[in-house]
Design a protein around this motif. Structure first.
Motif, PDB file in Angstrom:
ATOM      1  N   THR A  20      10.826  58.645  23.935  1.00 46.48           N
ATOM      2  CA  THR A  20      11.457  58.665  24.715  1.00 46.48           C
ATOM      3  C   THR A  20      12.644  57.935  24.575  1.00 46.48           C
ATOM      4  O   THR A  20      13.694  57.533  25.843  1.00 46.48           O
ATOM      5  N   ARG A  21      12.869  56.987  24.139  1.00 41.91           N
ATOM      6  CA  ARG A  21      13.884  56.172  23.476  1.00 41.91           C
ATOM      7  C   ARG A  21      15.325  56.794  23.699  1.00 41.91           C
ATOM      8  O   ARG A  21      15.515  58.222  23.321  1.00 41.91           O
ATOM      9  N   SER A  22      16.492  56.301  24.392  1.00 40.33           N
ATOM     10  CA  SER A  22      17.562  56.735  23.958  1.00 40.33           C
ATOM     11  C   SER A  22      18.674  56.737  22.407  1.00 40.33           C
ATOM     12  O   SER A  22      18.317  55.796  22.129  1.00 40.33           O
ATOM     13  N   VAL A  23      18.390  58.136  22.061  1.00 37.78           N
ATOM     14  CA  VAL A  23      19.460  58.351  20.277  1.00 37.78           C
ATOM     15  C   VAL A  23      20.781  57.844  21.288  1.00 37.78           C
ATOM     16  O   VAL A  23      21.203  56.735  20.255  1.00 37.78           O
ATOM     17  N   LYS A  37      30.097  55.739  22.624  1.00 38.23           N
ATOM     18  CA  LYS A  37      30.547  54.979  23.785  1.00 38.23           C
ATOM     19  C   LYS A  37      29.455  55.574  24.478  1.00 38.23           C
ATOM     20  O   LYS A  37      29.188  56.047  24.840  1.00 38.23           O
ATOM     21  N   GLU A  38      28.717  54.431  25.172  1.00 41.26           N
ATOM     22  CA  GLU A  38      28.033  54.373  26.598  1.00 41.26           C
ATOM     23  C   GLU A  38      28.935  54.347  27.625  1.00 41.26           C
ATOM     24  O   GLU A  38      29.838  52.778  27.567  1.00 41.26           O
ATOM     25  N   GLY A  39      29.390  55.606  28.435  1.00 38.19           N
ATOM     26  CA  GLY A  39      29.995  55.728  29.881  1.00 38.19           C
ATOM     27  C   GLY A  39      28.605  56.037  31.236  1.00 38.19           C
ATOM     28  O   GLY A  39      28.692  54.455  31.305  1.00 38.19           O
ATOM     29  N   LEU A  65      21.727  61.411  27.201  1.00 36.04           N
ATOM     30  CA  LEU A  65      20.474  62.494  27.637  1.00 36.04           C
ATOM     31  C   LEU A  65      19.391  63.345  26.397  1.00 36.04           C
ATOM     32  O   LEU A  65      18.632  63.785  26.494  1.00 36.04           O
ATOM     33  N   MET A  66      19.618  62.783  25.245  1.00 37.11           N
ATOM     34  CA  MET A  66      18.959  62.815  23.789  1.00 37.11           C
ATOM     35  C   MET A  66      17.745  62.078  23.634  1.00 37.11           C
ATOM     36  O   MET A  66      18.507  60.182  24.738  1.00 37.11           O
ATOM     37  N   MET A  67      16.728  62.074  23.272  1.00 41.73           N
ATOM     38  CA  MET A  67      15.462  61.308  23.328  1.00 41.73           C
ATOM     39  C   MET A  67      14.995  60.928  21.424  1.00 41.73           C
ATOM     40  O   MET A  67      15.519  62.794  20.680  1.00 41.73           O
ATOM     41  N   LEU A  68      14.921  59.851  21.231  1.00 45.86           N
ATOM     42  CA  LEU A  68      14.440  60.354  19.775  1.00 45.86           C
ATOM     43  C   LEU A  68      13.172  61.433  19.171  1.00 45.86           C
ATOM     44  O   LEU A  68      14.150  61.913  17.655  1.00 45.86           O
ATOM     45  N   GLY A  69      13.240  61.961  20.176  1.00 40.55           N
ATOM     46  CA  GLY A  69      11.720  63.547  19.869  1.00 40.55           C
ATOM     47  C   GLY A  69      12.613  64.105  19.789  1.00 40.55           C
ATOM     48  O   GLY A  69      11.689  65.009  18.994  1.00 40.55           O
ATOM     49  N   HIS A  70      14.124  64.236  20.161  1.00 42.04           N
ATOM     50  CA  HIS A  70      13.882  65.778  19.734  1.00 42.04           C
ATOM     51  C   HIS A  70      15.263  65.340  18.549  1.00 42.04           C
ATOM     52  O   HIS A  70      15.481  66.672  18.453  1.00 42.04           O
ATOM     53  N   ALA A 205      15.462  63.102  31.108  1.00 43.95           N
ATOM     54  CA  ALA A 205      16.852  61.596  30.644  1.00 43.95           C
ATOM     55  C   ALA A 205      16.891  61.361  31.756  1.00 43.95           C
ATOM     56  O   ALA A 205      16.817  59.641  31.198  1.00 43.95           O
ATOM     57  N   LEU A 206      17.622  61.496  32.994  1.00 46.19           N
ATOM     58  CA  LEU A 206      17.943  60.375  34.022  1.00 46.19           C
ATOM     59  C   LEU A 206      16.873  59.660  34.364  1.00 46.19           C
ATOM     60  O   LEU A 206      16.906  58.705  35.214  1.00 46.19           O
ATOM     61  N   ASP A 207      15.883  60.263  34.459  1.00 45.80           N
ATOM     62  CA  ASP A 207      14.192  59.354  35.097  1.00 45.80           C
ATOM     63  C   ASP A 207      14.165  57.825  34.218  1.00 45.80           C
ATOM     64  O   ASP A 207      13.883  57.161  35.214  1.00 45.80           O
TER      65      ASP A 207
END
Length: 458
Positions: A20-23, A37-39, A65-70, A205-207
């Protein structure tokens, strides 16, 4: 979870990582690829866009909005991978320089990636393509000029190669976090009904990003082969629950163009590429954008729990706010709609044209024969705690002449069907008036009067 994918052409293998870590965080913190970039970190600004390649093709998506699992079994190209190995810029990068399409530069990598996605797919609807990329200082005119200038250039071959997904490892079994078939998913979810099913993650992903929630048992649905299946027969169109909103939009363009047109305002190109029809239906939001037109079309859900399957009209799935007719461990396997003559119009009212959730969304499917209303299915989002049919309005129309007088007489029935609330987006009285006006809009459009928001001028 063990994950293998290609990153800018190179194979990456990760062992025992948090799926679930953010890409976005992985790219910036672990790989040093800070061009991404992170906006906003919620899928609105497009500054974190990257190219994703798999069996479904190539598209731009928001890495926040992507997680490593994706990423397992896919290819990812960031802005650093757009240029050729010898340093030659991608045509869209060169065009952005030549046409002064960058000022502070923060948003520019995302624009370059999104334009590169359109360049690869020969998508020249630039304004729609860039609806999910926000620029705060340059202004869009030079960016649009750059896009037009690059449109005729040849896409560099290295990029197509870098976006080829890695060949699947035949010895690798699908793990519990990423089942490869719907039968495996049915068993796993029934055994672990507390799990979180993750499709495009445009909401869940927002959660994680904003509410900092932990997802103790995530199940990623991207490898479930049957979920991408789309079947069109003489009497029905069936979408696997994992079909993307963009796939839905493209197919509806040939069957119900009004539905497809509304979906161009569903998030952005990046969000539509990630979000799924099953997820949008399943979460039960009263302002979800696909349920009103699907209900108006008579959609049916195909639900599964282990080996047991049942079919349910979509309108019956929504019981009350936050409550759906779905037992623990049961999931939506597919959504189907009957083939029919196109009479559907779907109107979204929101504060912004692009990138905004709806205040009211009305869907109308009214069939007329010899000047009389033969049938009517009308559904609204934003008017109640759930997406709901306007049954009293329907009754006021059916069997009567399809005239302005009949429509006017039916407007009072909205009071019977809906008791909307007032919130930050709109007041209850405004919502009622909008709902009435949308029925009038449908009638006027059916008489040939232009009503398109972007096409009507004073």
């Amino acid at each position: 979870m063990d994950i293998s994918f290609r990153l800018n052409g190179e194979l990456v293998s990760l062992t025992d990582v948090d799926p679930t870590r953010s890409v976005l965080d992985f790219l910036r913190e672990d790989k040093g690829l800070t061009g991404t970039k992170e906006g906003c970190n919620e899928g609105d600004c497009g500054a974190c866009s990257a190219l994703v390649g798999d069996a479904g093709g190539v598209r731009a998506q928001n890495t926040c909005l992507m997680m490593l699992g994706h990423l397992d079994g896919r290819a990812l190209v960031t802005v650093e991978g757009l240029a050729a190995p010898d340093g030659t810029p991608h045509p869209v990068q060169q065009a952005l320089v030549d046409h002064h399409g960058s000022q502070c530069g923060f948003c520019t990598p995302g624009f370059a990636v999104t334009l590169a996605a359109g360049h690869l797919s020969s998508d020249h609807d630039i304004k729609t393509l860039l609806g999910g990329n926000l620029c705060r200082c340059t202004g869009y005119a030079p960016i649009l000029r750059a896009a037009e200038a690059a449109a005729t250039e040849t896409s560099p071959p290295h990029l197509k190669d870098a976006l080829e997904a890695p060949r699947p490892d035949a010895s690798k079994e699908a793990g519990p976090a990423c089942p490869g078939a719907v039968d495996a998913l049915a068993t796993l979810y029934a055994d672990h009904p507390e799990a979180t099913l993750i499709g495009g993650a445009t909401e869940v992903a927002l959660d994680v990003n904003k509410a900092l929630k932990d997802l103790p048992f995530p199940i990623f649905l991207g490898q479930v082969r049957e979920f991408d299946k789309i079947e069109i027969t003489e009497d029905k169109i069936t979408f696997g629950a994992g079909a993307s909103i963009e796939t839905l939009r493209r197919i509806m363009a040939g069957h119900h163009p009004g539905f497809a047109e509304m979906l161009t305002r569903f998030g952005s190109a990046q969000v539509r590429a990630a979000g799924t029809i099953g997820g949008n239906v399943a979460n039960g939001s009263p302002i979800a954008e696909t349920p009103p037109p699907l209900i108006a079309l008579g959609a049916e859900l195909h639900l599964r729990h282990r080996d047991a399957r049942r079919n349910l009209p979509l309108e019956q799935y929504y019981v009350a706010y936050g409550q759906q007719d779905r037992r623990d461990g049961e999931f939506i396997e597919a959504v189907s709609i009957p083939r029919q003559k196109d009479r559907l119009r779907s109107y979204k009212i929101a504060r912004r044209f692009d990138q905004d959730i709806c205040t009211v969304l009305g869907a109308f499917n009214i069939h007329v024969n010899v000047g009389k209303v033969l049938s009517a299915r009308i559904a609204f989002g934003g008017m109640a705690g759930v997406v709901k049919r306007a049954e009293a309005v329907e009754r006021a129309l059916i069997g009567r002449p399809w005239t302005r007088e009949t429509v006017a007489a039916a407007l009072d029935a909205f009071e019977t069907d809906f008791a909307p609330i007032s919130d930050l987006r709109a007041g209850a009285d405004y919502r009622r008036e909008v709902a009435r006006n949308l029925l009038l809009r449908y009638w006027h459009e059916d008489q040939g009067t232009p009503v398109a928001v972007m096409g009507v001028t004073p």
